[in-house]
Design a protein around this motif. Sequence first.
Motif, PDB file in Angstrom:
ATOM      1  N   VAL A 160       0.851  -1.189   0.000  1.00  6.43           N
ATOM      2  CA  VAL A 160       0.000   0.000   0.000  1.00  6.43           C
ATOM      3  C   VAL A 160       0.886   1.238   0.000  1.00  6.43           C
ATOM      4  O   VAL A 160       1.763   1.387   0.864  1.00  6.43           O
ATOM      5  N   THR A 161       0.678   2.119  -0.957  1.00 13.10           N
ATOM      6  CA  THR A 161       1.384   3.401  -0.981  1.00 13.10           C
ATOM      7  C   THR A 161       0.632   4.364  -0.078  1.00 13.10           C
ATOM      8  O   THR A 161      -0.534   4.676  -0.323  1.00 13.10           O
ATOM      9  N   LEU A 162       1.294   4.811   0.990  1.00 17.78           N
ATOM     10  CA  LEU A 162       0.646   5.656   1.983  1.00 17.78           C
ATOM     11  C   LEU A 162       0.889   7.129   1.652  1.00 17.78           C
ATOM     12  O   LEU A 162       2.017   7.615   1.707  1.00 17.78           O
ATOM     13  N   LEU A 163      -0.183   7.830   1.304  1.00 19.07           N
ATOM     14  CA  LEU A 163      -0.105   9.246   0.979  1.00 19.07           C
ATOM     15  C   LEU A 163      -0.942  10.038   1.974  1.00 19.07           C
ATOM     16  O   LEU A 163      -2.033   9.604   2.355  1.00 19.07           O
ATOM     17  N   SER A 164      -0.440  11.186   2.386  1.00 14.76           N
ATOM     18  CA  SER A 164      -1.227  12.058   3.257  1.00 14.76           C
ATOM     19  C   SER A 164      -2.112  12.957   2.400  1.00 14.76           C
ATOM     20  O   SER A 164      -1.950  13.049   1.178  1.00 14.76           O
ATOM     21  N   SER A 165      -3.026  13.630   3.056  1.00 11.66           N
ATOM     22  CA  SER A 165      -3.921  14.555   2.349  1.00 11.66           C
ATOM     23  C   SER A 165      -3.170  15.722   1.738  1.00 11.66           C
ATOM     24  O   SER A 165      -3.693  16.420   0.863  1.00 11.66           O
ATOM     25  N   ARG A 166      -1.941  15.960   2.185  1.00  8.41           N
ATOM     26  CA  ARG A 166      -1.139  17.059   1.661  1.00  8.41           C
ATOM     27  C   ARG A 166      -0.220  16.611   0.525  1.00  8.41           C
ATOM     28  O   ARG A 166       0.408  17.440  -0.134  1.00  8.41           O
ATOM     29  N   ASP A 167      -0.099  15.307   0.305  1.00  5.12           N
ATOM     30  CA  ASP A 167       0.760  14.785  -0.766  1.00  5.12           C
ATOM     31  C   ASP A 167       0.075  14.911  -2.119  1.00  5.12           C
ATOM     32  O   ASP A 167      -1.159  15.014  -2.212  1.00  5.12           O
ATOM     33  N   THR A 168       0.866  14.887  -3.174  1.00  4.99           N
ATOM     34  CA  THR A 168       0.325  14.920  -4.532  1.00  4.99           C
ATOM     35  C   THR A 168      -0.287  13.565  -4.862  1.00  4.99           C
ATOM     36  O   THR A 168       0.369  12.531  -4.699  1.00  4.99           O
ATOM     37  N   PRO A 169      -1.542  13.517  -5.311  1.00  2.00           N
ATOM     38  CA  PRO A 169      -2.171  12.237  -5.659  1.00  2.00           C
ATOM     39  C   PRO A 169      -1.497  11.613  -6.878  1.00  2.00           C
ATOM     40  O   PRO A 169      -0.725  12.269  -7.583  1.00  2.00           O
ATOM     41  N   PRO A 170      -1.784  10.347  -7.171  1.00  4.49           N
ATOM     42  CA  PRO A 170      -1.258   9.728  -8.398  1.00  4.49           C
ATOM     43  C   PRO A 170      -1.687  10.524  -9.633  1.00  4.49           C
ATOM     44  O   PRO A 170      -2.743  11.157  -9.650  1.00  4.49           O
ATOM     45  N   ASP A 171      -0.867  10.487 -10.671  1.00  4.70           N
ATOM     46  CA  ASP A 171      -1.165  11.234 -11.897  1.00  4.70           C
ATOM     47  C   ASP A 171      -2.407  10.712 -12.613  1.00  4.70           C
ATOM     48  O   ASP A 171      -3.131  11.473 -13.250  1.00  4.70           O
ATOM     49  N   ARG A 172      -2.619   9.404 -12.531  1.00  5.18           N
ATOM     50  CA  ARG A 172      -3.767   8.777 -13.196  1.00  5.18           C
ATOM     51  C   ARG A 172      -4.388   7.778 -12.227  1.00  5.18           C
ATOM     52  O   ARG A 172      -3.674   6.958 -11.632  1.00  5.18           O
ATOM     53  N   ILE A 173      -5.695   7.858 -12.068  1.00  5.69           N
ATOM     54  CA  ILE A 173      -6.412   6.942 -11.177  1.00  5.69           C
ATOM     55  C   ILE A 173      -7.475   6.218 -12.002  1.00  5.69           C
ATOM     56  O   ILE A 173      -8.303   6.846 -12.658  1.00  5.69           O
ATOM     57  N   ASP A 174      -7.430   4.884 -11.954  1.00  6.06           N
ATOM     58  CA  ASP A 174      -8.373   4.076 -12.719  1.00  6.06           C
ATOM     59  C   ASP A 174      -9.567   3.632 -11.868  1.00  6.06           C
ATOM     60  O   ASP A 174     -10.662   3.423 -12.407  1.00  6.06           O
ATOM     61  N   VAL A 175      -9.357   3.454 -10.586  1.00  5.05           N
ATOM     62  CA  VAL A 175     -10.437   3.125  -9.656  1.00  5.05           C
ATOM     63  C   VAL A 175     -10.269   4.002  -8.426  1.00  5.05           C
ATOM     64  O   VAL A 175      -9.222   3.976  -7.773  1.00  5.05           O
ATOM     65  N   LEU A 176     -11.290   4.800  -8.133  1.00  2.00           N
ATOM     66  CA  LEU A 176     -11.267   5.682  -6.964  1.00  2.00           C
ATOM     67  C   LEU A 176     -12.333   5.207  -5.985  1.00  2.00           C
ATOM     68  O   LEU A 176     -13.523   5.162  -6.313  1.00  2.00           O
ATOM     69  N   LEU A 177     -11.899   4.852  -4.780  1.00  4.10           N
ATOM     70  CA  LEU A 177     -12.797   4.391  -3.724  1.00  4.10           C
ATOM     71  C   LEU A 177     -12.752   5.423  -2.598  1.00  4.10           C
ATOM     72  O   LEU A 177     -11.670   5.747  -2.096  1.00  4.10           O
ATOM     73  N   VAL A 178     -13.909   5.938  -2.216  1.00  2.00           N
ATOM     74  CA  VAL A 178     -13.966   7.029  -1.252  1.00  2.00           C
ATOM     75  C   VAL A 178     -14.808   6.624  -0.055  1.00  2.00           C
ATOM     76  O   VAL A 178     -16.008   6.339  -0.194  1.00  2.00           O
ATOM     77  N   ARG A 179     -14.184   6.583   1.114  1.00  2.00           N
ATOM     78  CA  ARG A 179     -14.944   6.426   2.344  1.00  2.00           C
ATOM     79  C   ARG A 179     -15.367   7.837   2.765  1.00  2.00           C
ATOM     80  O   ARG A 179     -14.533   8.679   3.098  1.00  2.00           O
ATOM     81  N   VAL A 180     -16.684   8.114   2.699  1.00  2.00           N
ATOM     82  CA  VAL A 180     -17.181   9.467   2.941  1.00  2.00           C
ATOM     83  C   VAL A 180     -16.788   9.923   4.344  1.00  2.00           C
ATOM     84  O   VAL A 180     -17.100   9.253   5.330  1.00  2.00           O
ATOM     85  N   PRO A 181     -16.087  11.053   4.458  1.00  2.00           N
ATOM     86  CA  PRO A 181     -15.651  11.532   5.771  1.00  2.00           C
ATOM     87  C   PRO A 181     -16.759  12.298   6.480  1.00  2.00           C
ATOM     88  O   PRO A 181     -17.774  12.671   5.889  1.00  2.00           O
ATOM     89  N   LYS A 182     -16.539  12.543   7.757  1.00  2.00           N
ATOM     90  CA  LYS A 182     -17.483  13.336   8.536  1.00  2.00           C
ATOM     91  C   LYS A 182     -17.540  14.771   8.029  1.00  2.00           C
ATOM     92  O   LYS A 182     -18.595  15.409   8.008  1.00  2.00           O
ATOM     93  N   SER A 183     -16.390  15.284   7.586  1.00  2.00           N
ATOM     94  CA  SER A 183     -16.290  16.674   7.143  1.00  2.00           C
ATOM     95  C   SER A 183     -16.581  16.793   5.654  1.00  2.00           C
ATOM     96  O   SER A 183     -15.848  16.266   4.809  1.00  2.00           O
ATOM     97  N   LEU A 184     -17.649  17.500   5.311  1.00  2.00           N
ATOM     98  CA  LEU A 184     -17.980  17.754   3.911  1.00  2.00           C
ATOM     99  C   LEU A 184     -16.899  18.606   3.250  1.00  2.00           C
ATOM    100  O   LEU A 184     -16.578  18.437   2.073  1.00  2.00           O
ATOM    101  N   ALA A 185     -16.311  19.524   4.027  1.00  2.00           N
ATOM    102  CA  ALA A 185     -15.239  20.375   3.501  1.00  2.00           C
ATOM    103  C   ALA A 185     -14.032  19.539   3.085  1.00  2.00           C
ATOM    104  O   ALA A 185     -13.417  19.783   2.037  1.00  2.00           O
ATOM    105  N   PHE A 186     -13.696  18.540   3.893  1.00  2.00           N
ATOM    106  CA  PHE A 186     -12.552  17.692   3.557  1.00  2.00           C
ATOM    107  C   PHE A 186     -12.843  16.895   2.292  1.00  2.00           C
ATOM    108  O   PHE A 186     -11.981  16.755   1.420  1.00  2.00           O
ATOM    109  N   LEU A 187     -14.059  16.379   2.165  1.00  2.00           N
ATOM    110  CA  LEU A 187     -14.437  15.661   0.950  1.00  2.00           C
ATOM    111  C   LEU A 187     -14.322  16.570  -0.265  1.00  2.00           C
ATOM    112  O   LEU A 187     -13.780  16.179  -1.310  1.00  2.00           O
ATOM    113  N   GLU A 188     -14.804  17.793  -0.132  1.00  2.00           N
ATOM    114  CA  GLU A 188     -14.733  18.752  -1.232  1.00  2.00           C
ATOM    115  C   GLU A 188     -13.291  18.989  -1.666  1.00  2.00           C
ATOM    116  O   GLU A 188     -12.954  18.937  -2.858  1.00  2.00           O
ATOM    117  N   ASP A 189     -12.417  19.233  -0.703  1.00  2.00           N
ATOM    118  CA  ASP A 189     -11.023  19.529  -1.014  1.00  2.00           C
ATOM    119  C   ASP A 189     -10.336  18.329  -1.659  1.00  2.00           C
ATOM    120  O   ASP A 189      -9.593  18.470  -2.642  1.00  2.00           O
TER     121      ASP A 189
END
Length: 384
Positions: A98-127
């Motif tokens: 597993v490649t561990l990235l923080s919310s401040r790190d640059t995401p992968p250049d290309r994503i083929d499958v994105l899985l999102v566990r909806v967070p409590k904070s709508l603002a964080f999801l938006e960002d």
Amino acid sequence: MNRLTTSQGTFELARFPEHPSDPFRAWDAADEYLLRQLTDPETGPVDLTGTVAVVGDRWGALATALAAHRPAQISDSYLARRATQANLDRNGLDPDAVTLLSSRDTPPDRIDVLLVRVPKSLAFLEDQLHRIAPALHAGTVVIGTGMVKEIHTSTLKLFERIVGPTRTSLAVRKARLIFSTPDPELTRTPSPWPYRYELSGDIGPVSGRTAVNHAGIFCAERLDVGTRFFLKHLPTRGGSVKVADLGCGNGVLGLSAALANPDAHVTFVDESYGAVASAEETFRLGAPEGAKADFLVGDGLTDLAPGSLDLVLNNPPFHSHMATTDATARTMFVSARTALRQGGELWVVGNRHLSYHTHLRRIFGNCTTVAGDPKFVVLRAVKR
């Protein structure tokens, strides 16, 4: 520790830090629903041979179950990262799977499958959706998951606005899935985060300074009332004292300590990468010239040398995702006692009904009330 059985395998999982008396599991029905969906024969299994990104995986359950597909986990939580590492280890999985990235790190250049566990904070999801959207393409599979009480119309509108056409599944065991189809032609406005505001003029040394808040920080658009009350009753320490702003959020407590005593060395600590980034920007904008500070993402004060601090300031959270608990506060109090020198002090603000004084007396052997109003209380405990 509990055992999660899915079509991907059976996994022993625990939260971090692991406590034998912890009543909460490292996953819930929303995680299980998502993992089942990935191999559902009726809708066709999701092709996981490309780049898989998992956002908001709370305790590493999703990343551990999908380790064979070498996903990237994107998280704002240091504790979630540690939980993921520990869960990979306890299941005998490759720690580099597993490649561990923080919310401040640059995401992968290309994503083929994105899985999102909806967070409590709508603002964080938006960002996070704003940060990840450039890596999506027309063929990207986007699936979100959460408990029914966590998914609102506003949640779906965010996916619609930033990703593309969105629909939801039926609820199963009070969990729901979100399906979005990326629209390459979608016009997106820039992310509004970080958010900055000027502090009011009646809260001590930080009055009129600028607070910087990255998405997901508690009370990101205004100063929360507990911190406001605490700022009016902070202790004054002269000389080259070492102070920690524990659970620093946007760092206004530590900044106030630095402004009141330019000789102090302040350490800002939080388990949120976004919080520590917020605190660092708040400090850089408002600190006096030559002020000394460190910024640490970690599990309380466990990474500091025992007996190294003179003063700890703490406004502890009392929620862990959707659960109300004082476990985080108790862990913070214990780590503070270890990090304080003899005679060092822990100052805490909290809602009256949380009864922090009971925990402080048990951990420190003493606790005095410094100030209080009908809702909040400021407490002081001394290491003897």
